[in-house]
Design a protein around this motif. Structure first.
Motif, PDB file in Angstrom:
ATOM      1  N   HIS A  97      38.963 -27.535  39.285  1.00  0.00           N
ATOM      2  CA  HIS A  97      38.575 -28.760  37.982  1.00  0.00           C
ATOM      3  C   HIS A  97      39.122 -29.951  38.681  1.00  0.00           C
ATOM      4  CE1 HIS A  97      37.303 -30.698  34.377  1.00  0.00           C
ATOM      5  NE2 HIS A  97      38.568 -31.238  34.017  1.00  0.00           N
ATOM      6  N   PRO A  98      38.530 -30.967  38.926  1.00  0.00           N
ATOM      7  CA  PRO A  98      39.163 -32.064  39.294  1.00  0.00           C
ATOM      8  C   PRO A  98      40.186 -33.068  38.529  1.00  0.00           C
ATOM      9  CG  PRO A  98      36.998 -32.911  38.715  1.00  0.00           C
ATOM     10  CD  PRO A  98      37.396 -31.027  38.410  1.00  0.00           C
ATOM     11  N   GLY A  99      40.103 -32.830  37.228  1.00  0.00           N
ATOM     12  CA  GLY A  99      41.089 -33.771  36.296  1.00  0.00           C
ATOM     13  C   GLY A  99      41.876 -32.658  35.805  1.00  0.00           C
ATOM     14  N   PRO A 100      42.549 -33.176  34.601  1.00  0.00           N
ATOM     15  CA  PRO A 100      43.502 -32.371  33.985  1.00  0.00           C
ATOM     16  C   PRO A 100      42.861 -31.028  33.301  1.00  0.00           C
ATOM     17  CG  PRO A 100      43.814 -34.653  33.173  1.00  0.00           C
ATOM     18  CD  PRO A 100      42.439 -34.636  34.119  1.00  0.00           C
ATOM     19  N   ALA A 101      43.550 -29.886  33.416  1.00  0.00           N
ATOM     20  CA  ALA A 101      42.683 -28.788  32.693  1.00  0.00           C
ATOM     21  C   ALA A 101      43.928 -28.377  31.771  1.00  0.00           C
ATOM     22  CB  ALA A 101      42.895 -27.577  33.819  1.00  0.00           C
ATOM     23  N   ALA A 102      43.283 -27.665  30.794  1.00  0.00           N
ATOM     24  CA  ALA A 102      44.186 -27.182  29.628  1.00  0.00           C
ATOM     25  C   ALA A 102      43.308 -25.609  29.039  1.00  0.00           C
ATOM     26  CB  ALA A 102      44.201 -27.968  28.275  1.00  0.00           C
ATOM     27  N   ARG A 137      35.829  -4.620  20.346  1.00  0.00           N
ATOM     28  CA  ARG A 137      37.071  -4.180  20.494  1.00  0.00           C
ATOM     29  C   ARG A 137      37.380  -4.155  21.923  1.00  0.00           C
ATOM     30  NH1 ARG A 137      41.120  -2.838  17.469  1.00  0.00           N
ATOM     31  NH2 ARG A 137      39.692  -2.410  15.765  1.00  0.00           N
ATOM     32  N   THR A 138      36.367  -3.629  22.798  1.00  0.00           N
ATOM     33  CA  THR A 138      36.314  -3.412  24.028  1.00  0.00           C
ATOM     34  C   THR A 138      36.710  -4.798  24.956  1.00  0.00           C
ATOM     35  OG1 THR A 138      34.087  -3.563  24.657  1.00  0.00           O
ATOM     36  CG2 THR A 138      34.847  -1.605  24.113  1.00  0.00           C
ATOM     37  N   TRP A 139      36.334  -5.818  24.323  1.00  0.00           N
ATOM     38  CA  TRP A 139      36.569  -7.278  25.012  1.00  0.00           C
ATOM     39  C   TRP A 139      37.898  -7.583  24.922  1.00  0.00           C
ATOM     40  CZ3 TRP A 139      32.030  -9.886  21.908  1.00  0.00           C
ATOM     41  CH2 TRP A 139      30.876  -9.599  22.031  1.00  0.00           C
ATOM     42  N   TYR A 140      38.714  -7.158  24.301  1.00  0.00           N
ATOM     43  CA  TYR A 140      40.076  -7.412  23.999  1.00  0.00           C
ATOM     44  C   TYR A 140      41.088  -6.652  24.847  1.00  0.00           C
ATOM     45  CZ  TYR A 140      38.548 -10.609  20.162  1.00  0.00           C
ATOM     46  OH  TYR A 140      38.101 -11.682  19.356  1.00  0.00           O
ATOM     47  N   PRO A 141      41.995  -7.544  25.453  1.00  0.00           N
ATOM     48  CA  PRO A 141      43.012  -6.942  26.071  1.00  0.00           C
ATOM     49  C   PRO A 141      43.986  -6.116  25.353  1.00  0.00           C
ATOM     50  CG  PRO A 141      43.539  -9.222  26.135  1.00  0.00           C
ATOM     51  CD  PRO A 141      41.958  -8.770  25.427  1.00  0.00           C
ATOM     52  N   PRO A 142      44.870  -5.354  25.461  1.00  0.00           N
ATOM     53  CA  PRO A 142      45.792  -4.857  24.878  1.00  0.00           C
ATOM     54  C   PRO A 142      46.796  -5.801  24.215  1.00  0.00           C
ATOM     55  CG  PRO A 142      46.301  -3.849  26.965  1.00  0.00           C
ATOM     56  CD  PRO A 142      44.904  -4.816  26.992  1.00  0.00           C
ATOM     57  N   ARG A 143      47.155  -6.915  24.836  1.00  0.00           N
ATOM     58  CA  ARG A 143      48.029  -7.784  24.710  1.00  0.00           C
ATOM     59  C   ARG A 143      47.438  -9.107  24.367  1.00  0.00           C
ATOM     60  NH1 ARG A 143      53.056  -7.115  28.821  1.00  0.00           N
ATOM     61  NH2 ARG A 143      53.636  -4.820  28.072  1.00  0.00           N
ATOM     62  N   PRO A 144      47.999 -10.229  23.757  1.00  0.00           N
ATOM     63  CA  PRO A 144      46.997 -11.489  23.541  1.00  0.00           C
ATOM     64  C   PRO A 144      47.060 -12.049  24.907  1.00  0.00           C
ATOM     65  CG  PRO A 144      48.987 -11.229  22.058  1.00  0.00           C
ATOM     66  CD  PRO A 144      48.953 -10.116  22.758  1.00  0.00           C
ATOM     67  N   ALA A 145      46.054 -12.708  25.285  1.00  0.00           N
ATOM     68  CA  ALA A 145      45.887 -13.366  26.349  1.00  0.00           C
ATOM     69  C   ALA A 145      47.045 -14.739  26.611  1.00  0.00           C
ATOM     70  CB  ALA A 145      44.558 -13.859  26.828  1.00  0.00           C
ATOM     71  N   ARG A 146      47.512 -14.892  27.552  1.00  0.00           N
ATOM     72  CA  ARG A 146      48.222 -16.225  27.702  1.00  0.00           C
ATOM     73  C   ARG A 146      47.876 -17.046  29.047  1.00  0.00           C
ATOM     74  NH1 ARG A 146      49.695 -15.857  23.175  1.00  0.00           N
ATOM     75  NH2 ARG A 146      51.411 -14.348  22.601  1.00  0.00           N
ATOM     76  N   HIS A 147      48.035 -18.144  29.178  1.00  0.00           N
ATOM     77  CA  HIS A 147      47.427 -19.009  30.108  1.00  0.00           C
ATOM     78  C   HIS A 147      48.006 -18.268  31.429  1.00  0.00           C
ATOM     79  CE1 HIS A 147      47.584 -22.405  33.254  1.00  0.00           C
ATOM     80  NE2 HIS A 147      47.055 -22.995  32.150  1.00  0.00           N
ATOM     81  N   PRO A 148      47.071 -18.196  32.480  1.00  0.00           N
ATOM     82  CA  PRO A 148      47.079 -17.711  33.440  1.00  0.00           C
ATOM     83  C   PRO A 148      48.156 -17.895  34.368  1.00  0.00           C
ATOM     84  CG  PRO A 148      45.201 -18.860  33.567  1.00  0.00           C
ATOM     85  CD  PRO A 148      45.730 -18.992  32.219  1.00  0.00           C
ATOM     86  N   ARG A 149      48.820 -19.099  34.228  1.00  0.00           N
ATOM     87  CA  ARG A 149      49.941 -19.528  35.337  1.00  0.00           C
ATOM     88  C   ARG A 149      51.210 -20.141  34.316  1.00  0.00           C
ATOM     89  NH1 ARG A 149      46.714 -21.945  39.981  1.00  0.00           N
ATOM     90  NH2 ARG A 149      45.700 -19.840  40.636  1.00  0.00           N
ATOM     91  N   GLY A 150      51.209 -19.671  33.197  1.00  0.00           N
ATOM     92  CA  GLY A 150      52.407 -20.147  32.156  1.00  0.00           C
ATOM     93  C   GLY A 150      51.903 -21.661  31.772  1.00  0.00           C
ATOM     94  N   ASN A 151      52.879 -22.188  31.116  1.00  0.00           N
ATOM     95  CA  ASN A 151      52.730 -23.707  30.705  1.00  0.00           C
ATOM     96  C   ASN A 151      52.844 -24.311  31.914  1.00  0.00           C
ATOM     97  OD1 ASN A 151      52.208 -22.874  28.077  1.00  0.00           O
ATOM     98  ND2 ASN A 151      54.406 -23.031  27.604  1.00  0.00           N
ATOM     99  N   ARG A 152      52.071 -25.399  32.198  1.00  0.00           N
ATOM    100  CA  ARG A 152      52.268 -26.202  33.367  1.00  0.00           C
ATOM    101  C   ARG A 152      51.281 -27.369  33.010  1.00  0.00           C
ATOM    102  NH1 ARG A 152      49.402 -24.240  38.965  1.00  0.00           N
ATOM    103  NH2 ARG A 152      47.358 -24.560  38.077  1.00  0.00           N
ATOM    104  N   HIS A 153      51.613 -28.462  33.491  1.00  0.00           N
ATOM    105  CA  HIS A 153      50.942 -29.824  33.497  1.00  0.00           C
ATOM    106  C   HIS A 153      50.387 -30.256  34.841  1.00  0.00           C
ATOM    107  CE1 HIS A 153      51.630 -30.353  29.406  1.00  0.00           C
ATOM    108  NE2 HIS A 153      52.941 -29.867  29.643  1.00  0.00           N
ATOM    109  N   ARG A 154      49.405 -30.977  34.986  1.00  0.00           N
ATOM    110  CA  ARG A 154      48.631 -31.391  36.313  1.00  0.00           C
ATOM    111  C   ARG A 154      48.645 -32.887  36.065  1.00  0.00           C
ATOM    112  NH1 ARG A 154      43.710 -28.434  39.038  1.00  0.00           N
ATOM    113  NH2 ARG A 154      44.786 -26.432  39.645  1.00  0.00           N
TER     114      ARG A 154
END
Length: 61
Positions: free
Chosen positions: A9-14, A44-61
């Protein structure tokens, strides 16, 4: 897949996560005017056993 989408993504991503229980998700789905034809067991098969989180943690571009 999410990592690549964010990186390309060329701009900010959230990434946002709506933290509701599975039971609440099913309740909301069944209350929709036009729910997709899927059962709670299938959902139920679509849900991971734990809540999903940002794939790279909290970060800003």
């Amino acid at each position: 897949m999410l990592h690549q989408l964010i990186d390309d993504h060329p701009g900010p991503a959230a990434v946002f996560y709506l933290d509701v229980s599975f039971d609440e998700t099913v309740r909301r789905h069944l209350g929709r005017e036009e729910p997709i034809p899927v059962t709670p067991d299938e959902m139920r098969t679509w849900y991971p056993p734990r809540p999903a989180r940002h794939p790279r943690g909290n970060r800003h571009r």
